[in-house]
Design a protein around this motif. Structure first.
Motif, PDB file in Angstrom:
ATOM      1  N   ALA A 165      -5.557   5.946   7.877  1.00  0.00           N
ATOM      2  CA  ALA A 165      -6.390   7.017   8.406  1.00  0.00           C
ATOM      3  C   ALA A 165      -7.672   6.427   8.987  1.00  0.00           C
ATOM      4  CB  ALA A 165      -6.721   8.009   7.287  1.00  0.00           C
ATOM      5  N   ALA A 166      -8.292   7.211   9.821  1.00  0.00           N
ATOM      6  CA  ALA A 166      -9.567   6.776  10.393  1.00  0.00           C
ATOM      7  C   ALA A 166     -10.571   6.563   9.261  1.00  0.00           C
ATOM      8  CB  ALA A 166     -10.083   7.833  11.370  1.00  0.00           C
ATOM      9  N   GLY A 167     -11.226   5.436   9.283  1.00  0.00           N
ATOM     10  CA  GLY A 167     -12.217   5.136   8.260  1.00  0.00           C
ATOM     11  C   GLY A 167     -11.657   4.458   7.026  1.00  0.00           C
ATOM     12  N   ALA A 168     -10.334   4.353   6.902  1.00  0.00           N
ATOM     13  CA  ALA A 168      -9.724   3.693   5.736  1.00  0.00           C
ATOM     14  C   ALA A 168      -9.885   2.186   5.850  1.00  0.00           C
ATOM     15  CB  ALA A 168      -8.252   4.047   5.633  1.00  0.00           C
ATOM     16  N   ALA A 169     -10.201   1.529   4.737  1.00  0.00           N
ATOM     17  CA  ALA A 169     -10.368   0.083   4.735  1.00  0.00           C
ATOM     18  C   ALA A 169      -9.037  -0.612   4.954  1.00  0.00           C
ATOM     19  CB  ALA A 169     -10.981  -0.367   3.408  1.00  0.00           C
ATOM     20  N   GLU A 170      -9.081  -1.760   5.604  1.00  0.00           N
ATOM     21  CA  GLU A 170      -7.854  -2.517   5.847  1.00  0.00           C
ATOM     22  C   GLU A 170      -7.256  -3.034   4.536  1.00  0.00           C
ATOM     23  OE1 GLU A 170      -6.145  -3.178   8.534  1.00  0.00           O
ATOM     24  OE2 GLU A 170      -7.446  -2.276  10.057  1.00  0.00           O
ATOM     25  N   ARG A 171      -8.114  -3.393   3.603  1.00  0.00           N
ATOM     26  CA  ARG A 171      -7.653  -3.967   2.343  1.00  0.00           C
ATOM     27  C   ARG A 171      -7.301  -2.868   1.351  1.00  0.00           C
ATOM     28  NH1 ARG A 171      -8.228  -9.063   0.342  1.00  0.00           N
ATOM     29  NH2 ARG A 171      -8.126  -9.330  -1.925  1.00  0.00           N
ATOM     30  N   MET A 172      -6.185  -3.039   0.651  1.00  0.00           N
ATOM     31  CA  MET A 172      -5.772  -2.066  -0.345  1.00  0.00           C
ATOM     32  C   MET A 172      -6.776  -2.034  -1.493  1.00  0.00           C
ATOM     33  SD  MET A 172      -2.076  -1.688  -2.283  1.00  0.00           S
ATOM     34  CE  MET A 172      -2.187  -3.262  -3.152  1.00  0.00           C
ATOM     35  N   PRO A 173      -7.116  -0.853  -2.005  1.00  0.00           N
ATOM     36  CA  PRO A 173      -8.072  -0.770  -3.117  1.00  0.00           C
ATOM     37  C   PRO A 173      -7.585  -1.559  -4.334  1.00  0.00           C
ATOM     38  CG  PRO A 173      -7.698   1.394  -2.155  1.00  0.00           C
ATOM     39  CD  PRO A 173      -6.699   0.482  -1.530  1.00  0.00           C
ATOM     40  N   ARG A 174      -8.537  -2.096  -5.092  1.00  0.00           N
ATOM     41  CA  ARG A 174      -8.186  -2.892  -6.260  1.00  0.00           C
ATOM     42  C   ARG A 174      -7.453  -2.070  -7.309  1.00  0.00           C
ATOM     43  NH1 ARG A 174     -13.533  -6.741  -7.385  1.00  0.00           N
ATOM     44  NH2 ARG A 174     -13.380  -7.958  -5.445  1.00  0.00           N
ATOM     45  N   TRP A 175      -7.842  -0.798  -7.443  1.00  0.00           N
ATOM     46  CA  TRP A 175      -7.179   0.022  -8.450  1.00  0.00           C
ATOM     47  C   TRP A 175      -5.703   0.207  -8.110  1.00  0.00           C
ATOM     48  CZ3 TRP A 175      -4.641   4.345  -6.951  1.00  0.00           C
ATOM     49  CH2 TRP A 175      -5.028   4.978  -5.759  1.00  0.00           C
ATOM     50  N   ALA A 176      -5.370   0.251  -6.817  1.00  0.00           N
ATOM     51  CA  ALA A 176      -3.971   0.388  -6.410  1.00  0.00           C
ATOM     52  C   ALA A 176      -3.189  -0.882  -6.733  1.00  0.00           C
ATOM     53  CB  ALA A 176      -3.882   0.704  -4.919  1.00  0.00           C
ATOM     54  N   ALA A 177      -3.832  -2.039  -6.525  1.00  0.00           N
ATOM     55  CA  ALA A 177      -3.181  -3.297  -6.883  1.00  0.00           C
ATOM     56  C   ALA A 177      -2.955  -3.373  -8.388  1.00  0.00           C
ATOM     57  CB  ALA A 177      -4.037  -4.470  -6.418  1.00  0.00           C
ATOM     58  N   ALA A 178      -3.934  -2.896  -9.175  1.00  0.00           N
ATOM     59  CA  ALA A 178      -3.775  -2.880 -10.631  1.00  0.00           C
ATOM     60  C   ALA A 178      -2.666  -1.930 -11.050  1.00  0.00           C
ATOM     61  CB  ALA A 178      -5.095  -2.472 -11.286  1.00  0.00           C
ATOM     62  N   TRP A 179      -2.544  -0.804 -10.351  1.00  0.00           N
ATOM     63  CA  TRP A 179      -1.485   0.170 -10.630  1.00  0.00           C
ATOM     64  C   TRP A 179      -0.107  -0.453 -10.396  1.00  0.00           C
ATOM     65  CZ3 TRP A 179       0.373   4.354 -12.743  1.00  0.00           C
ATOM     66  CH2 TRP A 179       1.406   5.078 -12.155  1.00  0.00           C
ATOM     67  N   ARG A 209       0.840  -1.203   0.000  1.00  0.00           N
ATOM     68  CA  ARG A 209       0.000   0.000   0.000  1.00  0.00           C
ATOM     69  C   ARG A 209       0.872   1.249   0.000  1.00  0.00           C
ATOM     70  NH1 ARG A 209      -5.578  -0.211   3.172  1.00  0.00           N
ATOM     71  NH2 ARG A 209      -6.533   1.754   2.539  1.00  0.00           N
ATOM     72  N   ARG A 210       1.920   1.225   0.788  1.00  0.00           N
ATOM     73  CA  ARG A 210       2.859   2.349   0.825  1.00  0.00           C
ATOM     74  C   ARG A 210       3.582   2.495  -0.509  1.00  0.00           C
ATOM     75  NH1 ARG A 210       6.256   2.333   6.373  1.00  0.00           N
ATOM     76  NH2 ARG A 210       7.209   4.049   5.197  1.00  0.00           N
ATOM     77  N   SER A 211       3.921   1.363  -1.131  1.00  0.00           N
ATOM     78  CA  SER A 211       4.599   1.417  -2.424  1.00  0.00           C
ATOM     79  C   SER A 211       3.713   2.063  -3.484  1.00  0.00           C
ATOM     80  CB  SER A 211       4.988   0.004  -2.877  1.00  0.00           C
ATOM     81  OG  SER A 211       5.904  -0.581  -1.976  1.00  0.00           O
ATOM     82  N   ALA A 212       2.433   1.704  -3.484  1.00  0.00           N
ATOM     83  CA  ALA A 212       1.503   2.289  -4.445  1.00  0.00           C
ATOM     84  C   ALA A 212       1.387   3.795  -4.232  1.00  0.00           C
ATOM     85  CB  ALA A 212       0.131   1.625  -4.321  1.00  0.00           C
ATOM     86  N   ALA A 213       1.323   4.222  -2.974  1.00  0.00           N
ATOM     87  CA  ALA A 213       1.210   5.652  -2.673  1.00  0.00           C
ATOM     88  C   ALA A 213       2.464   6.394  -3.126  1.00  0.00           C
ATOM     89  CB  ALA A 213       0.981   5.845  -1.177  1.00  0.00           C
ATOM     90  N   LEU A 238      -4.601   6.618  -0.899  1.00  0.00           N
ATOM     91  CA  LEU A 238      -4.577   5.245  -0.361  1.00  0.00           C
ATOM     92  C   LEU A 238      -5.022   5.192   1.105  1.00  0.00           C
ATOM     93  CD1 LEU A 238      -3.691   2.704  -1.984  1.00  0.00           C
ATOM     94  CD2 LEU A 238      -2.970   4.829  -3.001  1.00  0.00           C
ATOM     95  N   GLY A 239      -5.490   6.322   1.641  1.00  0.00           N
ATOM     96  CA  GLY A 239      -5.968   6.334   3.017  1.00  0.00           C
ATOM     97  C   GLY A 239      -4.858   6.248   4.044  1.00  0.00           C
ATOM     98  N   LEU A 240      -3.710   6.868   3.769  1.00  0.00           N
ATOM     99  CA  LEU A 240      -2.557   6.809   4.666  1.00  0.00           C
ATOM    100  C   LEU A 240      -2.280   8.172   5.284  1.00  0.00           C
ATOM    101  CD1 LEU A 240      -0.132   4.707   2.424  1.00  0.00           C
ATOM    102  CD2 LEU A 240      -1.841   3.890   4.058  1.00  0.00           C
TER     103      LEU A 240
END
Length: 238
Positions: free
Chosen positions: A191-205, A8-12, A132-134
């Motif tokens: 961040a507060a309210g951010a989903a635990e799972r990385m978004p699919r678009w970030a995985a595709a990126w 997730r950090r790498s995608a950001a 990415l909600g970070l």
């Protein structure tokens, strides 16, 4: 605090890097074109020099019924001291520095301002991290402070110089803290309210970057092999 994972950090980071790199490359466009032309010339000269040495080795080993390992070793050692090869390699190194140096320096300067300004702001995150909600926080929670944010960016150089081992530490639970996180006593958290799972678009990126890297590596390998074969053919024909 919920620590953010490595991918997730790498995608950001790659999102922020792409946004910063595009205008930097555009501003350096003319310089890059000239430097690229010089690099191609230097590469061609090195390939020709290597091909000449290889052709000499082939003709020398063909001159005897069974190639002597000592002869081959001597040819290799001679190549390492060949003035033409050394000069061509030095020219190529200089051309690479000329090509990569200015845009890399400009990128680091702009990226420094980008990261420090956003992470020190009330947002506590660059646009890539926000997407990415970070957020960046102090190790104990709360505002990391200006000094910690500055140290975090500077210490990031160690994560790169360690051949990315420093970055890979972010994959180690439970803290998922990279080397520069540990040095600056900061953390990248969800961040507060951010989903635990990385978004699919970030995985595709990230997957797109991996595919692009593989294709670029394959193309470069094929191009280098083709150039070497052509140079060797020319050298053997005399």
């Amino acid at each position: 605090m919920r620590p953010a994972g490595f991918w997730r950090r790498s995608a950001a980071w790659s999102l922020d890097a792409a946004v910063v790199a595009l205008p930097v490359l555009a501003l350096c466009g003319k310089r890059l074109q000239a430097a690229a032309a010089t690099l191609v010339e230097a590469w061609s000269a090195l390939v020709d020099a290597v091909a000449q040495r290889m052709a000499a080795a082939i003709m020398a080993t063909d001159a005897v019924a069974a190639p002597d390992p000592g002869v081959l070793l001597g040819l290799v050692r001679g190549s390492m001291r060949d003035p033409a090869l050394l000069a061509a390699a030095a020219d190529l190194q200089s051309a690479l520095l000329t090509l990569a140096g200015p845009p890399l320096g400009a990128f680091v300067a702009v990226f420094f301002a980008w990261c420090v300004a956003f992470e020190r702001s009330a947002l506590r995150a660059t646009p890539g991290k926000r997407a990415l909600g970070l957020r960046v926080a102090a190790a104990g929670g709360g505002d990391p402070g200006a000094g910690a944010v500055l140290l975090r960016f500077v210490a990031g150089a160690l994560s790169w110089l360690s051949l990315n081992v420093g970055h890979m530490l972010a994959a180690v639970p439970p803290d998922h803290a990279a080397l520069h996180d540990r040095i600056s006593r900061t953390r990248v958290v969800l961040a507060a309210g951010a989903a635990e799972r990385m978004p699919r678009w970030a995985a595709a990126w990230l997957a797109l970057q991996g595919v692009a890297l593989l294709l670029a590596t394959a193309w470069a390998s094929a191009a280098m092999a083709s150039a070497m074969q052509a140079a060797l053919d020319r050298a053997l024909r005399g």
